[in-house]
Design an enzyme around this catalytic site. Structure first.
Site, short mmCIF file in Angstrom:
data_model
loop_
_atom_site.label_atom_id
_atom_site.label_comp_id
_atom_site.label_asym_id
_atom_site.label_seq_id
_atom_site.Cartn_x
_atom_site.Cartn_y
_atom_site.Cartn_z
N HIS A 181 1.60 -39.99 -5.00
CA HIS A 181 0.59 -40.80 -5.67
C HIS A 181 0.00 -41.84 -4.73
CE1 HIS A 181 -1.32 -42.23 -9.34
NE2 HIS A 181 -1.03 -43.46 -8.97
N HIS A 203 -4.77 -40.96 -15.29
CA HIS A 203 -3.52 -41.50 -15.83
C HIS A 203 -2.91 -40.42 -16.69
CE1 HIS A 203 -1.62 -45.71 -16.34
NE2 HIS A 203 -1.53 -45.31 -15.11
#
Lengths: 705, 227
Positions: A53, A99
């Site tokens: 990430h 998200h």
């Protein structure tokens, strides 16, 4: 650095670095760089910044191939968001971010904090957010899980956006079985800034102070980046709920105003929001970008819970926090403005020239890492792409949208924004599907008379360590690069979301493309309802095919490969439509997208309440296609225009394929092609369209489709 | 006419309200200013807008904390002296909590946030804000709220109706939240304080599709000129 991606070990012995998501190889590399084993604080920090990430370790090499420069680019990749100049001293900042995993685990807070995060990225540039768009993917609309996720996600987006007073002006939503367990929640924020008040994220000036302001730091979201965002979803993920952050839009609303005032008074050297990996990532990246060192004393961080460990403070993902570098003489003024906006603030450290990221607790060193090792030391992996021999995805349905127009009185012009990405078509053909998504954004902008200024993107894919997914990712990025180059639209920012897999398999490869364009006159946009008696034209090098189409999906099929198209003639069609809209030559313009010409006609009929009669034989003749292709086939480069017949005819003979196909009339949508004929009452079409909304109960977030 | 637009931590519509006030006066930044929630000096101001948003996060209850702010104490005095005060959305909630307007705003019947363009029917109130609007006429402005269900106990409701304090009703079939008697906006008995849930400040420029909201901001100046 170039090396092969080591697969995750399945050893019985659990060592701390493995629990934190680091491979043995990566751990050894860390020890080598440090000349010793990292302590707990350092290991926690490495595990986050070396996560997929944060480090983009499976995608960074690919992303280097994207075009990122252009005359209007004010800020490009590497900043909190991208920005393009719109003249008159103003810039538009924008970015799309995912998200996905937090929303899969806790849909309301996951989606809400996704919106909060993307807003902060834009706020951190010194821009005031003015609009949100969403790109959402769920499983089939009739399952209990989809209802649960849609309900939570839509409420979460609406809650956060509304509480900040920022409208959701557009978006797109698809329902397809591969997203059943792993939904996609991508949010895009568009903000407006005075170009001379914008601020970068790079730390500068040894001796300058580091100020943390916003919410108190708590234990929420610890390890979110590594635990949730960088691994596949699995059974029992409900237990990961504590790693999902909790949003507080009131705090963010104060932060926004506070940042605007701090920048208007020129009190900051640099500004960065705290997102994934919290202080570790923000402070580390600021130091890395500025080529400085940084000292952070966790004893000075305002805490929500008194007994937090140093590593917890360094990795907490508590929301609504910002980090600023401030000259010592301006610290008092900064803290006073934070007090005015009732937001906590504290000097927590200092910029140094050491090149080292030092963590202290009440003056005593508890961790020490070279900034370069932490931020840029993570090995970047080459993918091992391999085109799969065959692939199977279960299949179903869609809604699409054109562009939203935002008036910018300050700059005496308007901007238009669009977001697109059809995962099913990308699954059929990652290169061509991504080219199409990018062209569709530009086509959507053209229907409101806007020309592309810049692109943002969110690459949602499965596990890149798997050869098939690696191949999809590589081909998709090539497609994005090719289309952006052809459109001369630089990619100014974006986000990569990998490991979107569950035990049921990967999601459709889903690159979501967001585009910002400008237009001279916001009152002269097409796409409005057509009028009785208007002529209808089909324009552009649209060569319809059932491959990857909605109809194919309804039949439970999925093609391998999409027909290839040249981009140049499509770009010509886009330009012609844009100019026609700008001059007012057409009343209505929409691009042909999901469901082909019939669906485009039906959507226009639904929005105006008036039907049409269209004959597609000229399409069959020109393309030598089947009637079914002409009616329901899909592909890039097609526009339906409506308006005065004489005006429309002027668009013929300009080097772009042009056919008059019918007129606006009656209360039925009638389309004939060869022996085939489609007839549906406008009211029936509307009822069918609205029934989907009822089925998923999602009319609440101000989503405008 | 110079307007003051209150700004609380958590306000979001104050900029649009400021813009509406300026347009109502024919444009120009000198015709309106923000009033910080800690300010108590309203001298030089001829009208007040309490804008939409989430004052102090709307913690406890929408508008419940804002009523105690120093600025609201000053606004209460301003209103008592006959000054025109307009509360929009959260501002309406604040005015009700402050006791400057009758009734209360509860969570929408469907408990969800709604956002759509809708029609209001202008009431018969004798209010400066309605000076430019004809009773019974229709205006189209955005509805955008989660706690907009107007409620008053039967006796109070009867009083509001009989004294002509209903300034706006949702058009037939468009009540978005379950408000009693379709009430979208009410005035105080004197008429100088108006609160409404829908957002006239978002409907003042042709670009947005409707300019019907402008008349409400132009009302007090019209009323002043007529008196």
């Amino acid at each position: 650095m170039s090396e092969q991606s080591p697969h995750r070990e399945n050893s019985d012995v659990q060592s701390p670095h493995r629990e934190l998501g680091l491979t043995d190889h990566e751990f050894e590399l860390i020890c080598e760089k440090m000349g010793r084993e990292p302590n707990g604080v350092e290991l926690a920090m490495f595990s986050l910044l070396w996560s997929e990430h944060c480090a983009y370790k499976h995608s960074r090499k690919l992303l280097k191939n994207l075009p990122t420069e252009g005359p209007r680019v004010v800020m490009g990749p590497g900043e909190n968001a991208g920005a393009v100049d719109i003249g008159n001293g103003y810039s538009v900042a924008f970015k799309v971010e995912s998200h996905n995993h937090p929303s899969a685990v806790e849909p309301f807070q996951g989606a809400a904090t996704g919106v909060g995060g993307i807003l902060r990225d834009v706020i951190a540039l010194g821009a005031r957010p003015i609009a949100l768009l969403d790109s959402l993917r769920f499983g089939e609309p009739d399952t209990e899980r989809t209802h649960y996720l849609v309900d939570g996600v839509v409420r979460g987006i609406g809650h956060y956006g509304n509480s900040m007073g920022i409208p959701t002006v557009g978006g797109e939503i698809y329902f397809e079985p591969p997203y059943e367990q792993n939904p996609l929640v991508n949010a895009m924020c568009v903000g407006l800034a005075r170009t001379d008040e914008m601020v970068r994220a790079a730390a500068a000036g040894a001796g300058n102070k580091v100020v943390l302001f916003g919410s108190l730091t708590g234990r929420d979201g610890i390890g979110g980046a590594s635990v949730l965002a960088s691994a596949e979803l699995d059974e029992g993920d409900d237990a990961k709920r504590p790693t999902v952050q909790i949003g507080d839009p009131f705090e963010e609303s104060k932060l926004l105003e506070c940042c605007q005032e701090l920048l208007a008074e020129d009190l900051l050297v640099s500004l960065q929001d705290l997102g994934a990996a919290g202080l570790t990532s923000s402070a580390g990246e600021m130091a890395s970008a500025g080529g400085t060192g940084i000292d952070i004393d966790v004893g000075l961080v305002p805490l929500r819970e008194a007994d937090m460990e140093p590593f917890e403070i360094m990795v907490s993902e508590s929301q609504e926090r910002m980090l600023a570098v401030v000259e010592p003489s301006k610290v008092d003024a900064v803290l006073a403005l934070c007090t005015k906006w009732q937001t906590a603030s504290a000097v927590i450290g200092e910029v140094t020239d050491s090149g080292t990221f030092r963590i202290l607790k009440n003056g005593e060193t508890v961790g020490e890492i070279e900034v370069e090792d932490l931020v840029d030391g993570c090995p970047l992996y080459d993918l091992e792409p391999e085109e799969p021999a065959e692939w199977t995805y279960p299949n179903r349905e869609t809604i699409a949208a054109d562009a939203a127009v935002l008036n910018i009185p300050e700059s005496d012009r308007a901007i238009a924004v669009a977001i697109d990405g059809n995962g099913r078509r990308v699954a059929c053909d990652p290169f061509q599907g991504t080219v199409e998504a990018t062209l569709e954004c530009a086509a959507n902008l053209a229907t409101v008379g806007a020309e592309p200024l810049g692109v943002t993107n969110c690459l949602n894919f499965g596990n890149p360590e798997k050869p098939g997914v690696a191949w999809q990712l590589g081909r998709a990025v090539e497609g994005l690069a090719a289309a952006c180059r052809a459109l001369e639209a630089p990619v100014v920012g974006g986000n990569v979301s990998l490991y979107n897999e569950t035990p049921q398999g990967p999601i459709y490869p889903t690159p979501v493309v967001g585009m910002v364009g400008e237009l001279p006159d916001p009152t002269r946009v097409a796409g409005r309802p057509w009028q009785d008696g208007d002529a209808i034209a089909l324009i552009g090098p649209f060569d319809p095919s059932l491959a990857g189409s909605e109809l194919e999906k309804q039949r439970g099929q999925l093609s391998k490969g999409l027909p290839a198209h040249e981009i140049a003639p499509i770009k010509d069609a886009i330009s012609l439509v844009r100019d026609a809209v700008r001059t007012g030559a057409v009343r209505t313009a929409t691009d042909v997208s999901d469901g082909g010409v019939v669906t485009a006609l039906a959507e226009l009929a639904i929005s105006s309440g008036i039907g049409c009669e269209a004959g597609l034989d000229p399409v069959i003749a020109r393309r030598e296609c089947d009637p079914e292709d002409a009616l329901f086939g899909e592909g890039p480069g097609g526009f339906i225009l409506a308006g005065d017949k004489a005006e429309l005819e002027k668009l013929g003979g300009q080097g772009v394929d042009f056919e008059l196909i019918g007129q606006v009339t009656g209360n039925e949508v009638i389309a004939a092609a060869g022996e085939s004929r489609v007839e549906i009452l406008v009211d029936e079409a509307r009822a069918a369209f609205e029934s989907l909304e009822e089925r998923i109960e999602s009319d609440q977030a101000g989503l405008t489709h | 006419m110079k307007w003051g637009v209150l700004q609380f931590p958590g306000s979001c519509d104050e900029r649009d309200a400021l813009n509406a006030c300026q347009l109502a006066g024919g444009g120009g930044p000198g015709q309106a200013r923000l009033v910080w929630h800690e300010e108590t000096d309203l001298s030089g101001l001829d009208g007040i807008v309490v804008p939409g948003g989430f004052s102090y996060g709307d913690y406890l209850r929408a508008g419940a904390i804002a009523r105690f702010s120093p600025a609201m104490t000053a606004v209460a005095e301003f209103a008592a002296n006959g000054g025109p005060v307009l509360g929009i959305c959260n501002g309406f909630q604040v005015l009700c909590e402050s006791g400057l307007l009758p009734g209360a705003l509860l969570t929408n019947e469907r408990t969800r946030f709604i956002c759509r363009q809708g029609d209001l029917i202008v009431g018969e109130s004798d209010s400066p804000f309605l000076a430019g609007l004809e009773a019974g006429s229709t205006i189209s402005i955005p509805f955008k709220h989660q706690s907009g269900r107007f409620f008053a106990p039967p006796e109070l409701l009867e009083q509001i109706e009989s004294r002509g304090q209903v300034a706006f009703r949702y058009a037939p079939g468009q009540n978005p939240n379950g408000s009693l008697n379709d009430i979208a906006g009410v005035t105080n008995e004197a008429g100088n304080v108006l609160g409404l849930m829908p957002h006239p400040e978002h409907a003042v420029e042709a670009f947005s599709g409707s300019t019907d909201g402008l008349a409400i901001f132009q009302g007090p100046a019209l009323a002043g000129a007529a008196s």
